[in-house]
Write an enzyme that holds these catalytic residues in place. Structure first.
Site, mmCIF file in Angstrom:
data_model
loop_
_atom_site.group_PDB
_atom_site.id
_atom_site.type_symbol
_atom_site.label_atom_id
_atom_site.label_comp_id
_atom_site.label_asym_id
_atom_site.label_seq_id
_atom_site.Cartn_x
_atom_site.Cartn_y
_atom_site.Cartn_z
ATOM 1 N N SER A 36 0.844 -1.189 0.000
ATOM 2 C CA SER A 36 0.000 0.000 0.000
ATOM 3 C C SER A 36 0.882 1.242 0.000
ATOM 4 O O SER A 36 1.676 1.435 -0.908
ATOM 5 C CB SER A 36 -0.967 -0.037 1.187
ATOM 6 O OG SER A 36 -2.007 0.903 1.006
ATOM 7 N N GLU A 64 -9.287 -5.117 -4.362
ATOM 8 C CA GLU A 64 -8.680 -4.047 -3.572
ATOM 9 C C GLU A 64 -9.729 -3.069 -3.034
ATOM 10 O O GLU A 64 -9.698 -2.646 -1.874
ATOM 11 C CB GLU A 64 -7.690 -3.247 -4.436
ATOM 12 C CG GLU A 64 -6.507 -4.008 -4.977
ATOM 13 C CD GLU A 64 -5.352 -4.078 -4.001
ATOM 14 O OE1 GLU A 64 -5.506 -3.636 -2.842
ATOM 15 O OE2 GLU A 64 -4.288 -4.584 -4.402
ATOM 16 N N HIS A 69 -8.027 -5.521 -0.033
ATOM 17 C CA HIS A 69 -6.762 -4.852 0.260
ATOM 18 C C HIS A 69 -6.209 -5.361 1.592
ATOM 19 O O HIS A 69 -6.951 -5.484 2.569
ATOM 20 C CB HIS A 69 -7.023 -3.357 0.320
ATOM 21 C CG HIS A 69 -5.813 -2.491 0.399
ATOM 22 N ND1 HIS A 69 -4.888 -2.411 -0.620
ATOM 23 C CD2 HIS A 69 -5.372 -1.635 1.368
ATOM 24 C CE1 HIS A 69 -3.944 -1.540 -0.284
ATOM 25 N NE2 HIS A 69 -4.211 -1.060 0.920
#
Length: 482
Positions: A189, A307, A402
């Protein structure tokens, strides 16, 4: 025998833990406090006595709720918190001059939360299973790392911290049994985004040659310096000041309040909310997605299949979202928002939340990563994955969301036991897929190729990706509907 290492700053004393020498809380830069607050990282003055390195240093100040601010991830940064946070941690199999590859982990967290000192990111599994020297770092977050314009000439403080840490690692790797010429960066990330920033940094770019970039938001639209300075002034106003000059003397807790206030003030329906963003400047002159196109860096890059469910799937504001609501959101970022909605709805069904989640995941994460595969086609040193194992929690609403790949990457699901998104997953799948991924990551760090004896993983030709699921296979990259 207690392990002691002489570093560039002075001697440090660590611990022996399950066959590894472990050092925690080593300063890599001067404490960014008093006159150094909002200035780029400065050299640490060093110390004369042997410094205790048996405990983690404080995490960077950040919003915190006991039990976790995220209903999906749970806790992501734990107290104590302190502005004097520029420390790192080292796990090594031996202090023996063996020139082991070095793996450096950069945590994510929306540029607002996280720490290299939380159990999720302990380096023991990689050090032990891969015979690697593993380093995790803390760096400034939120208002302390991303406010722009507080001190002229000092922007992207977070990036200056990471570059200082990398410089320290290159200087001291050999003392911990590592090879300073074999450094791999790994980040997820915001940490993956950071790798693209470091790949263009004036000094840091020369200090690593491999990178593992997981779920990086490379599609972020970065503010200009002027726009970033306006955000800084706006935060000052939220805290009762006329402009940013009023922030200079604010205590730590008030500046954390400013980060929380910014998260609320600038939140927009249908967006992945961030309080602050990195800014283009002399340290980061181009978007990280462009820097990662440089074939000099051997690259393993990937994303999770879903995600975009992370900010939307459990937020009750989206329970009643309509197609018109989502089209209105798309109108801020697409020329023909109705067409975009219809194409996603044709692929996914007319579910406004699903359409919004898919578009967000494509735009921020998957599309720029797929573009990088095309740009790097023919290099022979680019590998790609899509993590596709669906979460069971939240009635399956998350899919492969995610962050879900992280317990598998580190092969330490027991340390994620309290993370809500792992609830209900089959223990055998957790173990088998985690072992497979963990070994592939180690292979890439050591050999530049994620292929293992049980997993044939060819370099991407620009259109191929390894799909990581209960069963893994090479597949053609799936493109977005638009």
């Amino acid at each position: 025998m207690t392990p002691v290492v002489v570093t560039s700053g002075g001697a440090v004393r660590g611990l022996l833990e399950d066959g590894l020498a472990v050092f925690r809380g080593i300063p890599y830069a001067a404490p960014p406090v008093d006159d150094l607050r909002w200035r780029r990282a400065q050299s640490h003055p060093g110390w004369t006595d042997v410094r205790d390195a048996t405990r983690y240093g404080p995490s960077a100040p950040q919003p915190y709720l006991p039990g976790g601010a995220s209903p999906i991830l749970g806790e992501h940064g734990s107290p104590p918190f302190d502005e004097d946070c520029l420390t790192l941690n080292v796990w090594t199999p031996g202090l023996d001059g063996a020139n082991r590859p070095v793996l450096v982990w950069i945590h994510g967290g929306g540029f607002t939360t996280g720490s290299g000192s939380i159990p999720y990111y302990a380096g023991d599994t990689f050090a032990r299973n891969g015979n690697l020297v593993v380093v995790t770092i803390n760096y400034r977050l939120g208002a302390f790392g991303y406010l722009h314009g507080m001190v002229p000439g000092h922007s992207n403080l977070w990036l200056s911290d990471q570059a200082a840490a990398l410089n320290w690692i290159a200087e001291n790797a050999a003392a911990f049994g590592g090879d300073p010429n074999a450094i791999t960066l790994m980040g997820q990330s915001g940490g993956g985004f950071s790798i693209g920033a470091l790949a263009q940094h004036p000094t840091a770019a020369q200090q690593f040659h491999r990178a593992i970039v997981q779920s990086a938001p490379l599609g972020l639209d970065l503010p200009t310096p002027e726009e970033a300075a306006e955000r800084t002034d706006a935060v000052a106003v939220l805290l009762g000041h006329a402009d940013c000059r009023g922030l200079a003397g604010e205590p730590t807790a008030r500046l954390v309040e400013g980060t929380v206030a910014a998260l609320g003030r600038f939140a927009e329906f249908g967006t992945w909310n961030l309080a602050f963003s990195p800014v283009l400047d002399d340290l980061m002159s181009v978007p990280p997605r462009d820097a990662l196109a440089d074939p000099r860096v051997e690259l393993l890059i990937g994303w999770t299949e879903d995600e975009g469910t992370f900010p939307f799937a459990t937020d009750p504001r989206y329970d009643t979202a309509t197609a018109d609501d989502v089209v209105a959101v798309f109108g801020k970022r697409h020329q023909d928002p109705g067409l975009v909605y219809r194409r996603y709805a044709d692929a996914l069904g007319d579910d406004p939340r699903a359409v919004l989640s898919a578009e967000c995941g494509d735009r921020l994460f998957k599309a720029p990563a797929r573009d990088l595969l095309i740009r790097r086609a023919g290099t022979g040193n680019t590998y790609a994955y899509e993590f596709a194992l669906d979460a069971v929690a939240f009635a399956g609403a998350l899919g492969a969301t995610h962050c879900l790949e992280l317990p598998f990457t580190f092969a330490n699901p027991e340390k994620w036991a309290a993370a809500p998104f792992l609830a209900g997953l089959d223990p055998d799948t957790l173990r088998s897929l985690g072992t497979r991924m963990h070994r592939s990551w180690i292979s890439f760090v050591r050999n530049g190729k994620p292929e293992t004896g049980s997993l044939h993983w060819p370099a991407s030709d620009g259109t191929t990706v390894m799909v990581l699921d209960a069963d893994s296979k090479v597949a053609t990259v799936r493109t977005s509907p638009v």
